[in-house]
Design an enzyme around this catalytic site. Structure first.
Site, PDB file in Angstrom:
ATOM      1  N   ARG A 191       9.859  28.590 -12.311  1.00 23.60           N
ATOM      2  CA  ARG A 191      10.412  27.679 -11.313  1.00 23.60           C
ATOM      3  C   ARG A 191       9.699  26.324 -11.340  1.00 23.60           C
ATOM      4  O   ARG A 191      10.270  25.293 -11.001  1.00 23.60           O
ATOM      5  CB  ARG A 191      10.351  28.331  -9.923  1.00 23.60           C
ATOM      6  CG  ARG A 191       8.966  28.693  -9.481  1.00 23.60           C
ATOM      7  CD  ARG A 191       8.958  29.733  -8.357  1.00 23.60           C
ATOM      8  NE  ARG A 191       9.117  31.101  -8.860  1.00 23.60           N
ATOM      9  CZ  ARG A 191       9.123  32.180  -8.085  1.00 23.60           C
ATOM     10  NH1 ARG A 191       9.008  32.068  -6.768  1.00 23.60           N
ATOM     11  NH2 ARG A 191       9.266  33.379  -8.602  1.00 23.60           N
ATOM     12  N   LYS A 199      -1.109  38.562 -16.259  1.00 21.58           N
ATOM     13  CA  LYS A 199      -0.281  39.773 -16.231  1.00 21.58           C
ATOM     14  C   LYS A 199      -1.079  40.949 -16.795  1.00 21.58           C
ATOM     15  O   LYS A 199      -1.982  40.754 -17.594  1.00 21.58           O
ATOM     16  CB  LYS A 199       0.947  39.575 -17.130  1.00 21.58           C
ATOM     17  CG  LYS A 199       2.033  38.696 -16.550  1.00 21.58           C
ATOM     18  CD  LYS A 199       3.216  38.609 -17.505  1.00 21.58           C
ATOM     19  CE  LYS A 199       4.306  37.704 -16.976  1.00 21.58           C
ATOM     20  NZ  LYS A 199       4.937  38.193 -15.733  1.00 21.58           N
TER      21      LYS A 199
END
Ligand code: BES
Ligand code: MN
Ligand code: ZN
Length: 534
Positions: free
Chosen positions: A366, A292
């Site tokens: 996920r 990120k």
């Protein structure tokens, strides 16, 4: 903080022993219940108030022009003759909605904080005894008094230690007695809710070096002090044995060992199918090799707020003891870049047997949730709800007000929606059309973990749906609602503890009338009936 509930006529509060007194003024209700008999005469002589009783003060306040606006207005009064409380704060309710009550309270409480920061005992007079309103008051007080101190010992904790809630006595009819016992029950639920929220905020707010997977495991174990709660914490070896290859792949880049937390709240007979809650527990999300950007990355300590909400709900359940079975599952690990970290393009095998191509290591939530969802099947849940700070796209779609709600079955979606409305912890349903799963197709695995940028929250939910089979499943994306990024209230919100707890209590009550042994709320579609045979 200690709350107490009392039933008192307004004017008896003049001499009640307390620090400050906050009176919520609802013009309609006060006039209807005849508590203000002389409002007209007072209004006509408002330059020279005669009646210094509390109801007299309210009557005058109601006729003061600057307090007539629709938005809540607050009046701060010191040294009222014949009144023990000092100061007295009048907070006018705008309209009749729960939200208006919350706004009025927030204004009243912030006035109190500024005017009398040392106040230790606050008494609040409510215009009615409705359960939802009572809980809204309790939550607003707890939110206003909350101070995070764990890694900031210099922060001054709130002085407020006792809060007395005074609901009006409406008469002695059986109807009112019923209201009073309802209010008592709502009060207990409110107290449990604020405890659970405080626990969720505490763990959400802790920096990642003070909330490692190991520490989250210990936090869960601390809840085993409640007689109805059992906790097991699994480590890397046990998780490997279970075959959770997807979860393990995310943890690979970190020095911190992963934990898989399994909690049981046993409030009903064993035969009663549980609700399973699954919380995303990424204790820090760097993005991994798909790193990120640096700006704002500190906020990724909040990436375990789903896990924190499950811990919070369990705390509430322990306090309250409702008749329902609940299983809490928390996959917890860090998402870090490293020589051993999972790489873009790597293919891993999930516990379900499905292979997954990791096209973006920043879509890690996920990947840990899917194995927990597969694990959940063994409990034959009546409903399974996962809670996750899953996608930045959810903030783009819904902002910071409503959590994203996805559900295969309409009944579960409606139940969660309603629970959110009645607790002011709202969510909004988003679609799960099959077409949205198109982009997840991979030439190298059964599925990819990401599709293109469009509808990112939905494609994430479609990925999860591959792992729930025909279970009665819902997914809450709390990326926007779990914490505030700026302002004086910067930090974890404790959401969606109110929504989840309220849903579970409602389920427990419904279960008194219907047996819990199957999944009664799942509409029997062909897939649902397939599951029953399995
Ligand atoms: N934890 C983030 C989601 C997130 C981002 C929550 C910002 C709150 C604020 C999640 O793991 C993530 O990084 N998601 C990616 C998915 C993308 C790579 C498909 C995202 O939202 O950018
Ligand atoms: Mn990520
Ligand atoms: Zn994440």
């Amino acid at each position: 903080m200690n709350f107490e509930l009392k039933f008192s006529a307004l004017n008896t509060l003049s001499t009640v022993k307390t620090g400050a007194l906050l009176i919520l003024v609802d013009p309609k209700h006060q006039e209807a219940s005849g508590q203000i008999k002389n409002s007209k005469s007072v209004a006509s002589k408002k330059s020279e108030p005669k009646d210094s009783s509390l109801s007299g003060l309210i009557a005058q306040s109601l006729h003061a022009a600057h307090l007539q606006s629709k938005s809540p207005r607050v009046q701060l009064l010191w040294n009222i003759p014949g009144v023990t409380a000092n100061p007295v704060i009048l907070a006018h309710l705008g309209a009749a909605q729960l939200k208006d009550l919350k706004n009025a309270l927030q204004q009243g409480l912030s006035t109190l904080k500024t005017a009398a920061p040392e106040c230790a005992h606050l008494s609040i007079f409510l215009p009615d005894v409705s359960g939802q309103r009572l809980q809204t008051v309790m939550q607003a007080v707890a939110d206003s008094a909350y101070v995070y101190t764990t890694t900031k010992p210099s922060a001054k904790a709130s002085n407020l230690s006792k809060v007395s809630l005074h609901a009006p006595i409406l008469g002695q009819t059986p109807k009112v007695q019923f209201d009073q016992s309802n209010a008592q029950e709502a009060f207990r639920e409110g107290a449990a809710r604020v405890e659970g929220m405080a626990f969720a905020k505490e763990w959400g707010n802790r920096p990642a070096n003070h909330a490692t997977p190991t520490m989250l495991g210990k936090a869960a174990l601390s809840l085993a002090k409640y007689p109805k709660i059992n906790v097991q914490v699994l480590g890397p070896r046990e998780v490997a044995k279970l075959g959770m290859g997807s979860f393990m792949s995310v943890a690979k880049g970190s020095e911190e060992p992963l934990r898989f937390i399994v909690m049981h709240y046993n409030g009903a007979p064993k035969s009663s199918a549980p609700v399973v809650l699954v919380g995303k527990g990424i204790t820090f999300d760097t993005g991994g090799i798909s790193l990120k950007p640096g700006a704002g990355m500190d906020e990724m300590k909040f990436d375990m707020c789903g896990a924190a909400s499950v811990l919070g709900v369990f705390k509430s359940l322990g306090e309250l003891g409702p008749k329902i079975n609940v299983v809490g599952l928390i996959p917890a690990c860090e998402n870090m870049p490293d020589g051993r970290a999972v790489k873009p393009g790597d293919v891993v095998t999930s516990m379900s047997g499905q292979t997954i191509e990791n096209l973006n290591t920043d879509a890690e939530g996920r990947l840990i949730l899917c194995d927990a969802l597969t694990y959940a099947e063994r409990f034959k849940p009546r409903a399974i709800i996962d809670i996750a700070t899953l996608t930045g796209a959810c903030i783009i779609a819904l902002g910071h007000l409503r959590s994203g709600l996805f559900a295969a079955q309409d009944q579960l979606a409606a139940d969660l929606m309603e629970a959110g409305e009645r607790t002011l912890d709202p969510c909004w349903r988003l679609p799960l059309d099959e077409e949205y799963a198109e982009g997840l197709k991979s030439n190298f695995a059964d599925t990819a973990n990401v599709a293109d940028r469009s509808a990112g929250s939905i494609t994430a939910a479609k990925f999860l749906q591959r792992f729930v089979g025909t279970m009665n499943w819902a997914h809450l994306d709390i990326a926007g609602s779990a914490w505030k990024s700026s302002g004086p209230g910067k930090g974890a919100t404790g959401r969606p503890v109110p929504l989840l707890l309220s849903y579970l209590i409602e389920e427990a009550q419904a279960a008194q009338f219907t047996p819990l042994t199957s999944t009664p709320k799942a509409k029997s579609s062909t897939t649902a009936s397939k599951r029953k045979k399995a």
